[in-house]
Design a protein around this motif. Sequence first.
Motif, PDB file in Angstrom:
ATOM      1  N   ARG A  88      27.570 -23.268  10.306  1.00  0.00           N
ATOM      2  CA  ARG A  88      28.575 -23.552  11.332  1.00  0.00           C
ATOM      3  C   ARG A  88      28.508 -25.021  11.757  1.00  0.00           C
ATOM      4  O   ARG A  88      29.541 -25.691  11.908  1.00  0.00           O
ATOM      5  N   TYR A  89      27.294 -25.543  11.924  1.00  0.00           N
ATOM      6  CA  TYR A  89      27.110 -26.960  12.258  1.00  0.00           C
ATOM      7  C   TYR A  89      27.707 -27.842  11.160  1.00  0.00           C
ATOM      8  O   TYR A  89      28.390 -28.846  11.445  1.00  0.00           O
ATOM      9  N   ASN A  90      27.476 -27.483   9.918  1.00  0.00           N
ATOM     10  CA  ASN A  90      28.013 -28.265   8.798  1.00  0.00           C
ATOM     11  C   ASN A  90      29.537 -28.265   8.799  1.00  0.00           C
ATOM     12  O   ASN A  90      30.181 -29.308   8.595  1.00  0.00           O
ATOM     13  N   GLN A  91      30.128 -27.104   9.025  1.00  0.00           N
ATOM     14  CA  GLN A  91      31.588 -27.002   9.035  1.00  0.00           C
ATOM     15  C   GLN A  91      32.192 -27.823  10.165  1.00  0.00           C
ATOM     16  O   GLN A  91      33.220 -28.484   9.991  1.00  0.00           O
ATOM     17  N   GLU A  92      31.549 -27.799  11.322  1.00  0.00           N
ATOM     18  CA  GLU A  92      32.065 -28.521  12.482  1.00  0.00           C
ATOM     19  C   GLU A  92      31.935 -30.035  12.335  1.00  0.00           C
ATOM     20  O   GLU A  92      32.712 -30.795  12.934  1.00  0.00           O
ATOM     21  N   ASN A  93      30.958 -30.481  11.538  1.00  0.00           N
ATOM     22  CA  ASN A  93      30.680 -31.913  11.435  1.00  0.00           C
ATOM     23  C   ASN A  93      30.924 -32.499  10.046  1.00  0.00           C
ATOM     24  O   ASN A  93      30.672 -33.687   9.829  1.00  0.00           O
ATOM     25  N   GLY A  94      31.431 -31.690   9.125  1.00  0.00           N
ATOM     26  CA  GLY A  94      31.707 -32.176   7.782  1.00  0.00           C
ATOM     27  C   GLY A  94      30.461 -32.633   7.044  1.00  0.00           C
ATOM     28  O   GLY A  94      30.485 -33.625   6.302  1.00  0.00           O
ATOM     29  N   LEU A  95      29.339 -31.900   7.222  1.00  0.00           N
ATOM     30  CA  LEU A  95      28.060 -32.291   6.631  1.00  0.00           C
ATOM     31  C   LEU A  95      27.558 -31.219   5.667  1.00  0.00           C
ATOM     32  O   LEU A  95      28.166 -30.157   5.521  1.00  0.00           O
ATOM     33  N   ASN A  96      26.434 -31.506   5.027  1.00  0.00           N
ATOM     34  CA  ASN A  96      25.812 -30.528   4.132  1.00  0.00           C
ATOM     35  C   ASN A  96      24.326 -30.401   4.452  1.00  0.00           C
ATOM     36  O   ASN A  96      23.481 -30.309   3.559  1.00  0.00           O
ATOM     37  N   ALA A  97      23.976 -30.385   5.733  1.00  0.00           N
ATOM     38  CA  ALA A  97      22.580 -30.265   6.143  1.00  0.00           C
ATOM     39  C   ALA A  97      21.985 -28.957   5.638  1.00  0.00           C
ATOM     40  O   ALA A  97      22.625 -27.909   5.659  1.00  0.00           O
ATOM     41  N   GLY A  98      20.744 -29.028   5.179  1.00  0.00           N
ATOM     42  CA  GLY A  98      20.054 -27.838   4.695  1.00  0.00           C
ATOM     43  C   GLY A  98      18.571 -27.921   4.986  1.00  0.00           C
ATOM     44  O   GLY A  98      18.035 -28.995   5.279  1.00  0.00           O
ATOM     45  N   THR A  99      17.907 -26.790   4.901  1.00  0.00           N
ATOM     46  CA  THR A  99      16.470 -26.763   5.188  1.00  0.00           C
ATOM     47  C   THR A  99      15.806 -25.579   4.515  1.00  0.00           C
ATOM     48  O   THR A  99      16.447 -24.553   4.241  1.00  0.00           O
ATOM     49  N   THR A 100      14.531 -25.724   4.240  1.00  0.00           N
ATOM     50  CA  THR A 100      13.698 -24.587   3.889  1.00  0.00           C
ATOM     51  C   THR A 100      13.261 -23.897   5.183  1.00  0.00           C
ATOM     52  O   THR A 100      13.382 -24.473   6.264  1.00  0.00           O
ATOM     53  N   LEU A 101      12.716 -22.704   5.073  1.00  0.00           N
ATOM     54  CA  LEU A 101      12.118 -22.040   6.227  1.00  0.00           C
ATOM     55  C   LEU A 101      11.127 -21.000   5.721  1.00  0.00           C
ATOM     56  O   LEU A 101      11.456 -20.188   4.853  1.00  0.00           O
ATOM     57  N   THR A 102       9.917 -21.068   6.248  1.00  0.00           N
ATOM     58  CA  THR A 102       8.892 -20.071   5.960  1.00  0.00           C
ATOM     59  C   THR A 102       8.256 -19.659   7.277  1.00  0.00           C
ATOM     60  O   THR A 102       7.895 -20.518   8.085  1.00  0.00           O
ATOM     61  N   ALA A 103       8.146 -18.349   7.514  1.00  0.00           N
ATOM     62  CA  ALA A 103       7.630 -17.859   8.789  1.00  0.00           C
ATOM     63  C   ALA A 103       6.699 -16.682   8.569  1.00  0.00           C
ATOM     64  O   ALA A 103       6.857 -15.900   7.614  1.00  0.00           O
ATOM     65  N   ALA A 104       5.729 -16.566   9.476  1.00  0.00           N
ATOM     66  CA  ALA A 104       4.789 -15.449   9.462  1.00  0.00           C
ATOM     67  C   ALA A 104       4.771 -14.802  10.840  1.00  0.00           C
ATOM     68  O   ALA A 104       4.741 -15.501  11.858  1.00  0.00           O
ATOM     69  N   LEU A 105       4.784 -13.484  10.852  1.00  0.00           N
ATOM     70  CA  LEU A 105       4.734 -12.704  12.079  1.00  0.00           C
ATOM     71  C   LEU A 105       3.502 -11.799  11.976  1.00  0.00           C
ATOM     72  O   LEU A 105       3.441 -10.915  11.122  1.00  0.00           O
ATOM     73  N   ILE A 106       2.506 -12.044  12.833  1.00  0.00           N
ATOM     74  CA  ILE A 106       1.203 -11.401  12.701  1.00  0.00           C
ATOM     75  C   ILE A 106       0.946 -10.529  13.926  1.00  0.00           C
ATOM     76  O   ILE A 106       1.067 -11.001  15.070  1.00  0.00           O
ATOM     77  N   ASP A 107       0.581  -9.264  13.702  1.00  0.00           N
ATOM     78  CA  ASP A 107       0.319  -8.375  14.828  1.00  0.00           C
ATOM     79  C   ASP A 107      -1.180  -8.317  15.129  1.00  0.00           C
ATOM     80  O   ASP A 107      -1.999  -8.936  14.448  1.00  0.00           O
ATOM     81  N   GLU A 108      -1.559  -7.569  16.158  1.00  0.00           N
ATOM     82  CA  GLU A 108      -2.944  -7.545  16.610  1.00  0.00           C
ATOM     83  C   GLU A 108      -3.884  -6.844  15.634  1.00  0.00           C
ATOM     84  O   GLU A 108      -5.107  -6.971  15.745  1.00  0.00           O
ATOM     85  N   GLU A 109      -3.318  -6.129  14.650  1.00  0.00           N
ATOM     86  CA  GLU A 109      -4.124  -5.500  13.607  1.00  0.00           C
ATOM     87  C   GLU A 109      -4.309  -6.421  12.403  1.00  0.00           C
ATOM     88  O   GLU A 109      -4.858  -6.017  11.388  1.00  0.00           O
ATOM     89  N   ARG A 110      -3.837  -7.654  12.518  1.00  0.00           N
ATOM     90  CA  ARG A 110      -3.925  -8.662  11.447  1.00  0.00           C
ATOM     91  C   ARG A 110      -2.986  -8.358  10.276  1.00  0.00           C
ATOM     92  O   ARG A 110      -3.189  -8.851   9.168  1.00  0.00           O
TER      93      ARG A 110
END
Length: 239
Positions: A88-110
């Motif tokens: 949506r940001y790219n469409q509004e601004n005529g850009l081609n911004a991109g990114t990687t993303l890596t995430a971890a979600l860890i509970d109390e049991e590891r």
Amino acid sequence: MPLSKGTVTSVSDQGKRARNEDALFTGEVGRYLICAVADGLGGHAAGDVASTTAIRILTETLKESLPHPDPAALLTIGFRRANAGICRYNQENGLNAGTTLTAALIDEERLCRIATVGDSRAYIATGDAIWHTKDHSYVQELVDAGVINAREAIGHPKKNILTQALGLAETVSVDTYEKDLRNATLLLSTDGLHDYIPEERIRKILLSGDPREACRQLVAAAIAGTSSDNITAIIARFC
């Protein structure tokens, strides 16, 4: 609580780039620890906006919805919302911004749920082994096809060609994993780090000494390995 029973530390170094287009987050929500790294695509406009947007939308999604009956599915929802926000940001601004993303979600049991798009990685190191997520990249496809091996992939001239990233298409396929972090060390890193350090060297650094010192050593090793990129790492140790 994960943070009270483990050690979490992070670093983001600009390296030799004109600005730092990496972003990261660590924090607790209820009984969960959230860790995430993002790497704005070099050569694309507003890579820093893309990476910070991805982190913001993902963490907002997790904070709004945890606890959740399916944490891996929730991560996927967060990634897809982040992709839509950057598009949506790219469409509004005529850009081609991109990114990687890596995430971890860890509970109390590891128990650790990991999600990834692009070539930032999650590593899990134990006393005798190291594992990492699979990149969405042209070079990874060469490795999968048996054309080159993992060591030859380090420093490959086409290592920066991604097959997926957030913000570049309306749909995105998110890889998810579930891992046990008991007696293990977790690393999330951008490619400015792991593209320049052999895997076994990463494992040895992760398991030696204090996590803060390990962060420092990883940055130094990446620079010694001729990294000219931004370098970002999050280390969480559960031993």
